[in-house]
Design a protein around this motif. Sequence first.
Motif, PDB file in Angstrom:
ATOM      1  N   ILE A 107       0.832  -1.205   0.000  1.00 29.29           N
ATOM      2  CA  ILE A 107       0.000   0.000   0.000  1.00 29.29           C
ATOM      3  C   ILE A 107       0.868   1.257   0.000  1.00 29.29           C
ATOM      4  CG2 ILE A 107      -1.597   1.333   1.440  1.00 29.29           C
ATOM      5  CD1 ILE A 107      -2.896  -0.944  -0.176  1.00 29.29           C
ATOM      6  N   TRP A 108       1.967   1.231   0.754  1.00 36.33           N
ATOM      7  CA  TRP A 108       2.851   2.397   0.819  1.00 36.33           C
ATOM      8  C   TRP A 108       3.539   2.641  -0.520  1.00 36.33           C
ATOM      9  CZ3 TRP A 108       1.581   5.331   4.563  1.00 36.33           C
ATOM     10  CH2 TRP A 108       1.075   4.778   5.732  1.00 36.33           C
ATOM     11  N   ILE A 109       3.856   1.580  -1.231  1.00 37.92           N
ATOM     12  CA  ILE A 109       4.465   1.715  -2.554  1.00 37.92           C
ATOM     13  C   ILE A 109       3.467   2.340  -3.519  1.00 37.92           C
ATOM     14  CG2 ILE A 109       5.369   0.442  -4.548  1.00 37.92           C
ATOM     15  CD1 ILE A 109       6.573  -1.559  -2.485  1.00 37.92           C
ATOM     16  N   VAL A 110       2.219   1.890  -3.462  1.00 40.90           N
ATOM     17  CA  VAL A 110       1.178   2.463  -4.314  1.00 40.90           C
ATOM     18  C   VAL A 110       1.023   3.951  -4.003  1.00 40.90           C
ATOM     19  CG1 VAL A 110      -1.286   2.444  -4.871  1.00 40.90           C
ATOM     20  CG2 VAL A 110      -0.049   0.291  -4.657  1.00 40.90           C
ATOM     21  N   LEU A 111       0.985   4.305  -2.720  1.00 35.75           N
ATOM     22  CA  LEU A 111       0.833   5.710  -2.333  1.00 35.75           C
ATOM     23  C   LEU A 111       2.011   6.547  -2.831  1.00 35.75           C
ATOM     24  CD1 LEU A 111      -0.847   7.819  -0.793  1.00 35.75           C
ATOM     25  CD2 LEU A 111       0.507   7.269   1.240  1.00 35.75           C
ATOM     26  N   ALA A 112       3.222   6.043  -2.640  1.00 37.34           N
ATOM     27  CA  ALA A 112       4.410   6.781  -3.096  1.00 37.34           C
ATOM     28  C   ALA A 112       4.384   6.980  -4.607  1.00 37.34           C
ATOM     29  CB  ALA A 112       5.678   6.049  -2.674  1.00 37.34           C
ATOM     30  N   ALA A 113       4.036   5.947  -5.348  1.00 36.94           N
ATOM     31  CA  ALA A 113       3.991   6.051  -6.809  1.00 36.94           C
ATOM     32  C   ALA A 113       2.852   6.960  -7.265  1.00 36.94           C
ATOM     33  CB  ALA A 113       3.853   4.670  -7.437  1.00 36.94           C
ATOM     34  N   ALA A 114       1.741   6.950  -6.550  1.00 37.86           N
ATOM     35  CA  ALA A 114       0.597   7.789  -6.919  1.00 37.86           C
ATOM     36  C   ALA A 114       0.912   9.270  -6.758  1.00 37.86           C
ATOM     37  CB  ALA A 114      -0.616   7.415  -6.074  1.00 37.86           C
ATOM     38  N   ILE A 115       1.745   9.600  -5.785  1.00 37.68           N
ATOM     39  CA  ILE A 115       2.053  11.001  -5.497  1.00 37.68           C
ATOM     40  C   ILE A 115       3.275  11.492  -6.271  1.00 37.68           C
ATOM     41  CG2 ILE A 115       2.828  12.587  -3.682  1.00 37.68           C
ATOM     42  CD1 ILE A 115       1.209  10.848  -1.707  1.00 37.68           C
ATOM     43  N   SER A 116       4.259  10.655  -6.432  1.00 36.12           N
ATOM     44  CA  SER A 116       5.574  11.105  -6.884  1.00 36.12           C
ATOM     45  C   SER A 116       5.823  10.866  -8.369  1.00 36.12           C
ATOM     46  CB  SER A 116       6.650  10.386  -6.074  1.00 36.12           C
ATOM     47  OG  SER A 116       6.715   9.033  -6.463  1.00 36.12           O
ATOM     48  N   PHE A 117       7.079  11.019  -8.732  1.00 32.51           N
ATOM     49  CA  PHE A 117       7.539  10.797 -10.096  1.00 32.51           C
ATOM     50  C   PHE A 117       7.729   9.312 -10.401  1.00 32.51           C
ATOM     51  CE2 PHE A 117      11.169  10.957  -7.382  1.00 32.51           C
ATOM     52  CZ  PHE A 117      11.988   9.959  -7.859  1.00 32.51           C
ATOM     53  N   LEU A 118       7.642   8.455  -9.393  1.00 30.97           N
ATOM     54  CA  LEU A 118       7.775   7.013  -9.628  1.00 30.97           C
ATOM     55  C   LEU A 118       6.681   6.580 -10.594  1.00 30.97           C
ATOM     56  CD1 LEU A 118       8.279   5.924  -5.918  1.00 30.97           C
ATOM     57  CD2 LEU A 118      10.052   6.142  -7.664  1.00 30.97           C
ATOM     58  N   PRO A 119       6.968   5.647 -11.481  1.00 36.09           N
ATOM     59  CA  PRO A 119       5.954   5.255 -12.478  1.00 36.09           C
ATOM     60  C   PRO A 119       4.752   4.566 -11.826  1.00 36.09           C
ATOM     61  CG  PRO A 119       8.127   4.374 -13.042  1.00 36.09           C
ATOM     62  CD  PRO A 119       8.236   4.968 -11.689  1.00 36.09           C
ATOM     63  N   PHE A 120       3.631   5.262 -11.801  1.00 30.47           N
ATOM     64  CA  PHE A 120       2.409   4.731 -11.202  1.00 30.47           C
ATOM     65  C   PHE A 120       1.960   3.473 -11.924  1.00 30.47           C
ATOM     66  CE2 PHE A 120      -2.331   5.221 -10.387  1.00 30.47           C
ATOM     67  CZ  PHE A 120      -2.266   4.776  -9.079  1.00 30.47           C
ATOM     68  N   LYS A 121       2.191   3.425 -13.231  1.00 31.48           N
ATOM     69  CA  LYS A 121       1.785   2.256 -14.019  1.00 31.48           C
ATOM     70  C   LYS A 121       2.473   0.985 -13.520  1.00 31.48           C
ATOM     71  CE  LYS A 121       3.459   4.698 -17.434  1.00 31.48           C
ATOM     72  NZ  LYS A 121       3.555   5.743 -16.494  1.00 31.48           N
ATOM     73  N   ILE A 122       3.728   1.102 -13.086  1.00 33.82           N
ATOM     74  CA  ILE A 122       4.442  -0.061 -12.558  1.00 33.82           C
ATOM     75  C   ILE A 122       3.791  -0.516 -11.253  1.00 33.82           C
ATOM     76  CG2 ILE A 122       6.666  -0.928 -11.728  1.00 33.82           C
ATOM     77  CD1 ILE A 122       6.575  -0.392 -14.767  1.00 33.82           C
ATOM     78  N   ALA A 123       3.391   0.449 -10.417  1.00 30.39           N
ATOM     79  CA  ALA A 123       2.725   0.105  -9.153  1.00 30.39           C
ATOM     80  C   ALA A 123       1.374  -0.539  -9.399  1.00 30.39           C
ATOM     81  CB  ALA A 123       2.575   1.349  -8.278  1.00 30.39           C
TER      82      ALA A 123
END
Length: 192
Positions: A107-123
């Motif tokens: 869940i924390w990875i999803v939240l981080a990707a949803a907010i940041s520059f991390l690729p949300f599609k990968i999450a």
Amino acid sequence: MLRALYDRTLRLSSHRHAGWALAGVSFIESSFFPIPPDVMLIPMVLADRAKAWRYAFLCTMASVLGALLGYAIGYVFWEAIGQPIVGFYNADAAFVRFTEFYDIWGIWIVLAAAISFLPFKIATIASGVSGLALAPFLITSLIGRGIRFFAVAALVYYFGPGIRRFIDRYFNVLSLTFIAVLLLGFLLLGAV
């Protein structure tokens, strides 16, 4: 190729059907498209500040619906669609490491990707692959994407054209700082 796609996406922000285009880009960016909807959101809010919150809401909802597609790609179509998408981004090794952390930090990875520059599609795809519970996934996606798009819209709404350069230049630092503050807050609440 990526720059041409970026420029074409940016041009959509001034199209007469820009709202629909913004929703479409927000939807597909959550599962496979490489250009984030912020590219359209910022100039659209600059062009019509009265619609800032509407545009942020549209981005958020379309992105969360697109997250469902990403989840389905990972859950149902991993071999046929998911692996080629991850391979396209040369993220195979990162994806393996990423899924190893999912048991504890999903869940924390999803939240981080949803907010940041991390690729949300990968999450979103990894969430489907790992079978992350759907309800927490959707709630976390909604919260994270809402934070991201409403924050971008608010910055542009309140600070105008100058903030665009600032966001472009410091987006990675701003998103990492926000995630660190958010995680620190949760850790402090857990310690109380």
